[in-house]
Enzyme design. Structure first.
Site, PDB file in Angstrom:
ATOM      1  N   GLY A 265      37.671  49.910  37.175  1.00  0.00           N
ATOM      2  CA  GLY A 265      38.141  50.075  38.560  1.00  0.00           C
ATOM      3  C   GLY A 265      38.767  51.312  38.678  1.00  0.00           C
ATOM      4  O   GLY A 265      39.226  52.091  37.853  1.00  0.00           O
TER       5      GLY A 265
ATOM      6  N   HIS B  41      35.951  47.752  41.428  1.00  0.00           N
ATOM      7  CA  HIS B  41      36.928  47.757  42.706  1.00  0.00           C
ATOM      8  C   HIS B  41      37.496  49.263  42.754  1.00  0.00           C
ATOM      9  O   HIS B  41      37.787  49.961  41.577  1.00  0.00           O
ATOM     10  CB  HIS B  41      38.111  46.719  42.879  1.00  0.00           C
ATOM     11  N   ASP B  42      37.484  49.760  43.860  1.00  0.00           N
ATOM     12  CA  ASP B  42      38.060  51.085  44.387  1.00  0.00           C
ATOM     13  C   ASP B  42      37.435  52.428  43.576  1.00  0.00           C
ATOM     14  O   ASP B  42      38.021  53.370  43.475  1.00  0.00           O
ATOM     15  CB  ASP B  42      39.617  51.315  43.888  1.00  0.00           C
TER      16      ASP B  42
END
Length: 262
Positions: A139, A121-122
């Site tokens: 992440g 994520h991200d």
């Protein structure tokens, strides 16, 4: 003739260009958008708020746009954005972002992503990168253009890797990597400049020599990082042929947040 296999499940709300191919037993969720010329192989799941550009190739058994593997995620409609002309091989997992950060995971253009790569994520990945098998990206990681991640390399959350860096096989990264640097090991250690990669991409001898000088100022001179920044600025001003490359290394030191591999 439809380019969507009869056994594929494509939600009627999904937006697929008419030229998109979807293979047997693949599943496309309602918030997915896919651009022209993209080929989704068999047994691929694309879900979440996922936007995919043109002429991408997804091989079998990948999971694209699934919820972030973050216990703070509470179902927010975060996103995954994939550009054009990427090759994503078997068993890759790309997750959407989180509201605690940008809210989007991004992959640029013309990337070659080998089997079993995880993009958490991200993360933000630039263009023209190569990720070899089993590269694992935690992440909030930022990876610049033309970076090469060798097999089984792994990156700690919030790290940054500058453009044209080369990360060796089974390297464990817990700090940031300036542009052009070649490194490997567990823990990671810098081993010079990615000269071969720069030659292949058309960098001139003057530019490569300037990058090597900048590398020595950071890694071989005994200077503190603040002293190295000042020395890099002076070198940038005195070496116009490589000023852009030296500047990118100096500016990276200003944005590194986890300290650099040194």
């Amino acid at each position: 003739m439809s380019k969507i296999h009869a056994t594929a499940i494509v939600d009627p709300k999904a937006e697929l260009d008419s030229s998109v191919e979807v293979g047997p037993y693949s599943v496309i969720g309602p918030y997915v958008r896919i651009g022209s010329g993209t080929v989704v192989g068999p047994h691929v799941v694309i879900e979440g708020h996922t936007s995919i550009g043109s002429d991408n190739k997804f091989f079998q058994f990948s999971s694209i746009g699934a919820a972030p593997q973050d216990k703070k995620w509470s179902g927010e409609p975060t996103r995954l954005s994939i550009g054009d002309r990427n090759t994503i091989r078997e068993f890759c997992t790309f997750n959407t972002g989180t509201v605690q950060d940008k809210g989007v995971t991004t992959l640029g253009h013309d990337n070659w992503i080998s089997a079993y790569v995880h993009l958490a994520h991200d993360c933000t990945v630039g263009s023209n990168t190569i990720f070899s098998n089993n590269a694992q990206i935690a992440g909030h990681v930022e990876i610049g253009d033309w970076v090469i991640m060798s097999g089984f390399a792994n990156v700690h959350q919030f790290c940054k890797i500058g453009a044209h860096a080369f990360v060796g096989m089974s390297t464990s990264l817990t700090q940031d990597v300036p542009p052009f640097v070649l490194l490997n090991g567990n823990p990671a250690q810098a081993h010079g400049v990615n000269i071969e990669g720069l030659k292949r991409r058309g960098f001139t001898r003057e530019q490569i020599n300037g990058i090597r000088t900048a590398y020595k100022l950071i890694y071989r001179s005994g200077l503190t990082l603040e002293e190295a920044k000042a020395a890099l600025l002076a070198e940038e001003q005195s070496t116009p042929a490589a000023a852009e490359q030296i500047r990118s290394m100096r500016e990276f030191l200003n944005v590194a947040t986890r300290g650099i591999v040194r």
